[in-house]
Motif scaffolding. Sequence first.
Motif, PDB file in Angstrom:
ATOM      1  N   LYS A 178      46.281  42.654  46.068  1.00  9.56           N
ATOM      2  CA  LYS A 178      45.537  42.324  44.560  1.00  9.56           C
ATOM      3  C   LYS A 178      44.557  43.724  44.205  1.00  9.56           C
ATOM      4  CE  LYS A 178      47.819  38.333  43.418  1.00  9.56           C
ATOM      5  NZ  LYS A 178      49.241  38.836  42.544  1.00  9.56           N
ATOM      6  N   THR A 179      44.402  44.321  45.301  1.00  5.83           N
ATOM      7  CA  THR A 179      42.741  44.565  45.213  1.00  5.83           C
ATOM      8  C   THR A 179      43.007  45.979  45.841  1.00  5.83           C
ATOM      9  OG1 THR A 179      41.685  43.943  47.097  1.00  5.83           O
ATOM     10  CG2 THR A 179      40.782  42.950  45.345  1.00  5.83           C
ATOM     11  N   GLY A 180      42.384  47.233  45.756  1.00  7.68           N
ATOM     12  CA  GLY A 180      41.849  48.608  46.271  1.00  7.68           C
ATOM     13  C   GLY A 180      42.732  50.020  45.578  1.00  7.68           C
ATOM     14  N   PHE A 234      47.685  42.676  36.269  1.00 15.33           N
ATOM     15  CA  PHE A 234      46.309  42.895  37.342  1.00 15.33           C
ATOM     16  C   PHE A 234      45.737  41.058  37.272  1.00 15.33           C
ATOM     17  CE2 PHE A 234      41.601  43.934  36.616  1.00 15.33           C
ATOM     18  CZ  PHE A 234      42.151  44.687  38.151  1.00 15.33           C
ATOM     19  N   THR A 235      45.093  41.343  38.406  1.00 23.81           N
ATOM     20  CA  THR A 235      44.462  40.300  38.778  1.00 23.81           C
ATOM     21  C   THR A 235      42.702  40.819  38.513  1.00 23.81           C
ATOM     22  OG1 THR A 235      46.117  39.396  40.440  1.00 23.81           O
ATOM     23  CG2 THR A 235      44.057  38.301  39.916  1.00 23.81           C
ATOM     24  N   PHE A 236      42.409  39.830  37.439  1.00 27.66           N
ATOM     25  CA  PHE A 236      40.654  40.477  37.154  1.00 27.66           C
ATOM     26  C   PHE A 236      40.119  39.908  38.755  1.00 27.66           C
ATOM     27  CE2 PHE A 236      42.829  41.422  33.024  1.00 27.66           C
ATOM     28  CZ  PHE A 236      41.377  42.541  33.026  1.00 27.66           C
ATOM     29  N   PRO A 237      39.075  39.947  38.817  1.00 28.51           N
ATOM     30  CA  PRO A 237      37.826  39.360  39.266  1.00 28.51           C
ATOM     31  C   PRO A 237      37.392  38.092  38.546  1.00 28.51           C
ATOM     32  CG  PRO A 237      37.554  41.306  39.361  1.00 28.51           C
ATOM     33  CD  PRO A 237      38.130  41.980  38.803  1.00 28.51           C
ATOM     34  N   GLU A 238      36.555  37.544  39.273  1.00 27.79           N
ATOM     35  CA  GLU A 238      36.195  36.320  38.842  1.00 27.79           C
ATOM     36  C   GLU A 238      34.950  36.687  38.006  1.00 27.79           C
ATOM     37  OE1 GLU A 238      35.125  33.612  40.949  1.00 27.79           O
ATOM     38  OE2 GLU A 238      37.211  32.251  41.945  1.00 27.79           O
ATOM     39  N   TYR A 250      39.609  54.390  59.195  1.00 21.25           N
ATOM     40  CA  TYR A 250      41.008  53.878  58.407  1.00 21.25           C
ATOM     41  C   TYR A 250      40.517  53.379  57.158  1.00 21.25           C
ATOM     42  CZ  TYR A 250      39.646  49.867  60.313  1.00 21.25           C
ATOM     43  OH  TYR A 250      39.316  48.641  60.785  1.00 21.25           O
ATOM     44  N   GLU A 251      41.358  53.368  56.012  1.00 18.36           N
ATOM     45  CA  GLU A 251      41.079  52.454  54.603  1.00 18.36           C
ATOM     46  C   GLU A 251      42.464  51.377  54.786  1.00 18.36           C
ATOM     47  OE1 GLU A 251      40.268  55.173  51.709  1.00 18.36           O
ATOM     48  OE2 GLU A 251      38.412  55.995  52.372  1.00 18.36           O
ATOM     49  N   ILE A 252      42.407  50.209  53.808  1.00 10.40           N
ATOM     50  CA  ILE A 252      42.630  49.247  53.264  1.00 10.40           C
ATOM     51  C   ILE A 252      43.121  48.908  52.346  1.00 10.40           C
ATOM     52  CG2 ILE A 252      44.458  47.834  53.978  1.00 10.40           C
ATOM     53  CD1 ILE A 252      42.187  47.069  56.819  1.00 10.40           C
ATOM     54  N   SER A 253      44.184  49.261  51.477  1.00  9.55           N
ATOM     55  CA  SER A 253      44.545  49.135  50.113  1.00  9.55           C
ATOM     56  C   SER A 253      45.900  48.144  50.307  1.00  9.55           C
ATOM     57  CB  SER A 253      44.555  50.162  49.963  1.00  9.55           C
ATOM     58  OG  SER A 253      45.296  50.018  48.075  1.00  9.55           O
ATOM     59  N   GLY A 254      45.194  46.843  49.167  1.00  6.60           N
ATOM     60  CA  GLY A 254      46.156  46.700  48.834  1.00  6.60           C
ATOM     61  C   GLY A 254      47.692  47.147  47.671  1.00  6.60           C
ATOM     62  N   ASP A 255      48.671  46.852  47.370  1.00  8.78           N
ATOM     63  CA  ASP A 255      49.763  46.989  46.965  1.00  8.78           C
ATOM     64  C   ASP A 255      50.294  46.605  45.254  1.00  8.78           C
ATOM     65  OD1 ASP A 255      51.077  45.592  47.648  1.00  8.78           O
ATOM     66  OD2 ASP A 255      52.985  47.274  48.480  1.00  8.78           O
ATOM     67  N   GLY A 312      51.918  44.010  49.840  1.00  6.76           N
ATOM     68  CA  GLY A 312      51.369  44.622  51.659  1.00  6.76           C
ATOM     69  C   GLY A 312      50.407  45.065  51.139  1.00  6.76           C
ATOM     70  N   PHE A 313      50.285  45.517  52.543  1.00  4.42           N
ATOM     71  CA  PHE A 313      48.600  46.370  52.156  1.00  4.42           C
ATOM     72  C   PHE A 313      49.373  48.162  53.251  1.00  4.42           C
ATOM     73  CE2 PHE A 313      46.963  42.263  53.280  1.00  4.42           C
ATOM     74  CZ  PHE A 313      45.681  41.980  52.247  1.00  4.42           C
TER      75      PHE A 313
END
Length: 355
Positions: free
Chosen positions: A72-74, A85-89, A338-343, A347-348
């Motif tokens: 859920k991030t990236g 959208f998932t808001f962070p704490e 490299y970079e990693i992002s969630g979608d 997945g990533f």
Amino acid sequence: MNSNQYANKDNRVRFLIMLISVATVLLVVCLLILVIHNVSGSGTKSNGTDNQDGKNFKINYTTITKATSDVKTGNLVLVNGSHAFTFPEKEEGLISMYTYRQNNPVPKLNGSGSVYQLADTSIRLREPAASQIHNMLVKFYEHSGNTNVNITSAYRTYDEQKNLASSIAAGYSDSHTGLACALRTYDGQKAGELKGDLATYGWIFNHCYEFGFIVRYPDGHDAHTGISNYTNYFRYVGYPHAWYMTHGTAGSGSAQTEAQTTTTGTQTPAAQEPVSGSQTAIYCLEDYLTLLKQYPYSGKHLRFKADNGITYEIYYVPASTGKELTEIPVPQDSTYTYEISGDNDSGFIVTVTLG
């Protein structure tokens, strides 16, 4: 036939059976080694030779773990009517564009003041969207001498979206990401749309990908985005993705590509020059993320050479179902960053800079 002849015949049969058994075992072992090599998260994978520059990229892979919830991030998270959208704490990492502009002044050619405008001092973005929108608008000013571009909105909280007279429900707005902003014009008397004067502002549409931005809701894609007539809204996704969404090769009917990386070779799509002043994109974000799922780590990877001369490779890794951690194959050699992002879906996406 005497007993010795029978014994010799039996010995020959047993020897033949033994040879066949040994050969069968060796064949099975070879097949197992081949299968393990192809599916393992570690090892060496040869991705062929880039047809344009003759480079042969061989990547040694290792496996890292990420929290499955990081899907859920990236920079590539999808937020729309069906993906909340998932808001962070804690609300962290947001940068005041007013402060950023103050700390990074650009002298005007004539007189004092700023080379772009802010609707108010509460405009906030996350990095690298903050620095890159600043860089883009500075470059636009250097190109045109125009200071009338106004950042009218950017990050919004859940409550801010809820209190807006908007068709986009709170929690489902791309503005929650902090990676996007709306641009309009303001000449001191009235506001206007960028596409209302493409002779002046077409540069932004044609060059925003160089700074990692896309038009989030491009003309002609409203059937997939659910939003129309909103081409003044720019979303940061990172340079390689912005480049491919603008210049990549789309097939008819569904999202396809000619850039296919296998263990034997690579086809690299030719760049397509956007029409001057165009807001037309080959892919919207929804279509592009659907496309990337066709390039899993275990299969073909998407490889292309962008117009900055760098070759990128992209692949998709499904998030583990029912597990707190997901194993993600990544290049072991520090030569390849490299970079990693969630979608924000399933997945990533791993983006590798090959060079």
